[in-house]
Design a protein around this motif. Structure first.
Motif, mmCIF file in Angstrom:
data_model
loop_
_atom_site.group_PDB
_atom_site.id
_atom_site.type_symbol
_atom_site.label_atom_id
_atom_site.label_comp_id
_atom_site.label_asym_id
_atom_site.label_seq_id
_atom_site.Cartn_x
_atom_site.Cartn_y
_atom_site.Cartn_z
ATOM 1 N N PRO A 74 0.812 -1.211 0.000
ATOM 2 C CA PRO A 74 0.000 0.000 0.000
ATOM 3 C C PRO A 74 0.849 1.266 0.000
ATOM 4 N N CYS A 86 -6.228 -6.411 -1.551
ATOM 5 C CA CYS A 86 -6.300 -4.942 -1.557
ATOM 6 C C CYS A 86 -7.061 -4.424 -0.344
ATOM 7 N N ASN A 101 -4.672 -4.221 2.416
ATOM 8 C CA ASN A 101 -3.782 -3.072 2.212
ATOM 9 C C ASN A 101 -4.466 -1.765 2.614
ATOM 10 N N GLU A 137 -3.440 0.823 5.666
ATOM 11 C CA GLU A 137 -3.010 2.192 5.358
ATOM 12 C C GLU A 137 -3.984 3.217 5.936
ATOM 13 N N SER A 157 -3.609 0.700 -3.155
ATOM 14 C CA SER A 157 -3.158 -0.676 -2.948
ATOM 15 C C SER A 157 -2.606 -1.157 -4.282
ATOM 16 N N CYS A 208 -2.109 -3.741 -6.290
ATOM 17 C CA CYS A 208 -2.886 -4.981 -6.150
ATOM 18 C C CYS A 208 -2.020 -6.250 -6.099
#
Length: 208
Positions: free
Chosen positions: A21, A122, A125, A129, A184, A186
């Motif tokens: 991320p 994702c 992530n 974040e 993100s 991926c």
């Protein structure tokens, strides 16, 4: 058209490793370039108002306003309050998806089998974040999938097929308000959105 900017105007320049991320504040008037370094790499992206994170990117409002599920040069990214958060001012790939959302443990399980449940996603992530900015998974909304090829099938379903972006393709967005951008890069390896091989991307922010 993209404008080449000198090194003195660069605010941030970072390579985001495969599967990882990234987030950064982008001030009104600054330009964010997202570069697909090696091609065929989906880049899941979200925007939140820096002044009030309860205002965030709205895929539904953006799609309704422009009458298309795909975004490209000229698209205005709208918030859930109907305000323009950012404008796409350059795009060398085109046809970016804003309908299919982010991969998650749950979607991996449904699509690819229970053995994929604990693969990195994702959604993981984004949650990690977002926590750095005081938010939680309750703040997640539908995201943009830059460089992801998601055609609508004749029966109305969404397909995820081979990407069309080339090494070095990029998209540029001008912030129309102070926003926090979340990415993100991926990590999906079970469908062709990353050519089954996640790769690094690069983000650059310039002063406008």
């Amino acid at each position: 058209m993209s404008i080449e900017r000198g090194p003195n105007s660069v605010v941030a320049d970072m390579v985001v490793p495969a599967t990882r991320p990234w987030s950064h504040l982008v001030l009104k008037g600054q330009v964010l370039r997202i570069i697909d370094s090696e091609g065929c790499q989906a880049v899941d992206t979200l925007f939140y108002s820096a002044a009030d994170t309860a205002e965030r990117y709205s895929a539904q409002d953006t799609i309704r306003e422009q009458g298309s599920p795909y975004i490209t040069t000229g698209t205005k990214l709208l918030s859930n309050e109907g305000n323009v958060m950012a404008t796409i001012i350059a795009d060398t790939s085109g046809g970016h998806d804003t309908s299919a959302g982010a991969c998650s443990a749950e979607s991996n399980t449904v699509r690819f089998g229970h053995e994929t449940k604990f693969m990195h996603s994702c959604r993981d992530n984004f949650v990690a974040e977002l926590s750095r900015w005081g938010m939680t998974k309750r703040d997640l909304v539908s995201n943009i999938n830059f460089f992801m090829n998601v055609p609508v099938e004749p029966d109305g379903t969404l397909a995820i097929v081979d990407g069309v972006s080339k090494p070095g393709d990029y998209v540029e967005l001008r912030a129309e308000m102070d926003v926090i951008c979340f990415i993100s890069n991926c990590p999906q390896v079970n469908n062709p959105c990353n050519a089954f091989n996640p790769t690094p991307i690069r983000t650059v922010i310039w002063n406008g």
